[in-house]
Write a protein that holds these residues in place. Structure first.
Motif, PDB file in Angstrom:
ATOM      1  N   ARG A 189      -8.931   3.070   7.450  1.00  0.00           N
ATOM      2  CA  ARG A 189      -8.530   2.273   6.415  1.00  0.00           C
ATOM      3  C   ARG A 189      -6.982   2.806   6.223  1.00  0.00           C
ATOM      4  O   ARG A 189      -6.038   1.818   6.023  1.00  0.00           O
ATOM      5  CB  ARG A 189      -9.112   2.858   5.175  1.00  0.00           C
ATOM      6  CG  ARG A 189      -8.500   2.074   3.804  1.00  0.00           C
ATOM      7  CD  ARG A 189      -8.656   0.642   3.776  1.00  0.00           C
ATOM      8  NE  ARG A 189      -7.844   0.082   2.759  1.00  0.00           N
ATOM      9  CZ  ARG A 189      -8.410  -0.160   1.718  1.00  0.00           C
ATOM     10  NH1 ARG A 189      -9.603   0.253   1.319  1.00  0.00           N
ATOM     11  NH2 ARG A 189      -7.617  -0.502   0.499  1.00  0.00           N
ATOM     12  N   ASP A 219      -3.712  -0.148   6.652  1.00  0.00           N
ATOM     13  CA  ASP A 219      -2.892  -0.120   5.620  1.00  0.00           C
ATOM     14  C   ASP A 219      -1.402   0.162   6.104  1.00  0.00           C
ATOM     15  O   ASP A 219      -0.272  -0.650   5.393  1.00  0.00           O
ATOM     16  CB  ASP A 219      -3.120   0.671   4.435  1.00  0.00           C
ATOM     17  CG  ASP A 219      -4.066   0.232   3.427  1.00  0.00           C
ATOM     18  OD1 ASP A 219      -4.588  -0.875   3.473  1.00  0.00           O
ATOM     19  OD2 ASP A 219      -4.753   1.114   2.476  1.00  0.00           O
ATOM     20  N   PRO A 252       0.822  -1.211   0.050  1.00  0.00           N
ATOM     21  CA  PRO A 252      -0.100   0.036   0.126  1.00  0.00           C
ATOM     22  C   PRO A 252       0.658   1.226  -0.127  1.00  0.00           C
ATOM     23  O   PRO A 252       1.945   1.362   0.352  1.00  0.00           O
ATOM     24  CB  PRO A 252      -0.961  -0.005   1.430  1.00  0.00           C
ATOM     25  CG  PRO A 252      -0.741  -1.590   1.456  1.00  0.00           C
ATOM     26  CD  PRO A 252       0.618  -2.127   1.204  1.00  0.00           C
TER      27      PRO A 252
END
Length: 281
Positions: free
Chosen positions: A245, A249, A208
């Motif tokens: 989120r 990540d 990510p």
């Protein structure tokens, strides 16, 4: 009375904005919750603006002007204060939040984060983006970046946990002497326990945020915020689902990164390679 320095004048300006916001809100007969609802932020955010520790964006300031019927006052003042910042307008708000954070997690794909840069490294980066700029401009930009690092000396100590891609160690910003000095500086900060750093090795493959940067900031009395940056643009994100989120990540990055001990060894090894290169030129 001595003249105020630019930094002091800027801080006084933000204090004035905070005081005026509170006065105008009370004059309008609105609670923090009511004003927040009308400009689509929480009451806690309005309280943070009025306390002066958080700064509204020009866009939010414009919404406040509409709600409080202040004829563009807050937007004009906000933009003027941001123009006085030593940082680019898109980063100025994030720079202010850095000073208030209790924990910062940086991820950088290509360059050393500003909080860790040496003067020579910062100067080389500034010249790369402004090859025809005057020396005074270059020195001012580099000095402003280095000044941010004072938060690493704060008491209580900032919990600073960056993750750097291995590419950061390999891009020769400013040449081998500058890079050896820069990596030695990072290694000293690690050994002095002023940062807990991990290196993401090339072998980790795609992850990510690859090719990007982000900054996760946590605060004692406010929700966490994420700052991301592109070419001549930056975004502060504080919507809870988005922040959650990003945190998830970031945990994935940490899981595939080298241990702090192995990361320090790689940094020191890269510094030694640059020293050997410098000695042969």
């Amino acid at each position: 009375m001595p003249n105020r320095r630019p930094r002091e004048t800027q801080e006084a300006g933000w204090e004035f904005l905070a005081s005026e916001l509170r006065d105008r809100r009370l004059s309008a007969g609105l609670t923090q919750e009511e004003l927040g609802r009308r400009v689509f932020v929480s009451a806690a955010y309005i309280g943070a603006f009025e306390a002066g520790w958080r700064k509204p964006s020009p866009e939010l300031a414009a919404q406040l002007d509409v709600t409080l019927e202040t004829d563009g006052f807050f937007e004009r003042l906000c933009r003027k204060l941001l123009e006085k910042s030593p940082f680019a307008a898109y980063f100025a708000k994030a720079a202010e939040l850095e000073k208030l954070a209790t924990k910062i997690c940086d991820f950088e794909s290509m360059t050393v984060p500003g909080l860790l840069q040496t003067k020579a490294y910062a100067r080389a980066l500034t010249i790369a983006g402004n090859p025809l700029a005057e020396d005074e401009y270059i020195e001012g930009k580099a000095s402003s970046r280095i000044a941010r690092a004072c938060i690493l000396d704060n008491t209580p100590r900032l919990d600073y946990r960056p993750i750097l891609h291995e590419a950061v160690l390999r891009v020769p910003v400013g040449g081998p002497v500058t890079m050896a000095e820069q990596l030695d500086h990072i290694a000293r900060l690690i050994r002095d326990r002023r940062t807990l750093m991990q290196i993401l090795p090339f072998a980790a493959g795609p992850v990510p945020f690859i090719g990007r940067m982000l900054k996760l900031m946590e605060f004692e009395d406010a929700p966490p915020t994420v700052y991301t940056e592109g070419a001549y643009s930056g975004n502060l994100l504080d919507e809870p689902a988005t922040v959650k989120r990003v945190q998830k990540d970031y945990d994935l990055l940490r899981a595939v990164a080298l241990s702090p001990e192995a990361s320090l060894s790689l940094i020191e090894s890269a510094a030694e390679e640059y020293r050997r290169c410098a000695s042969t030129t």
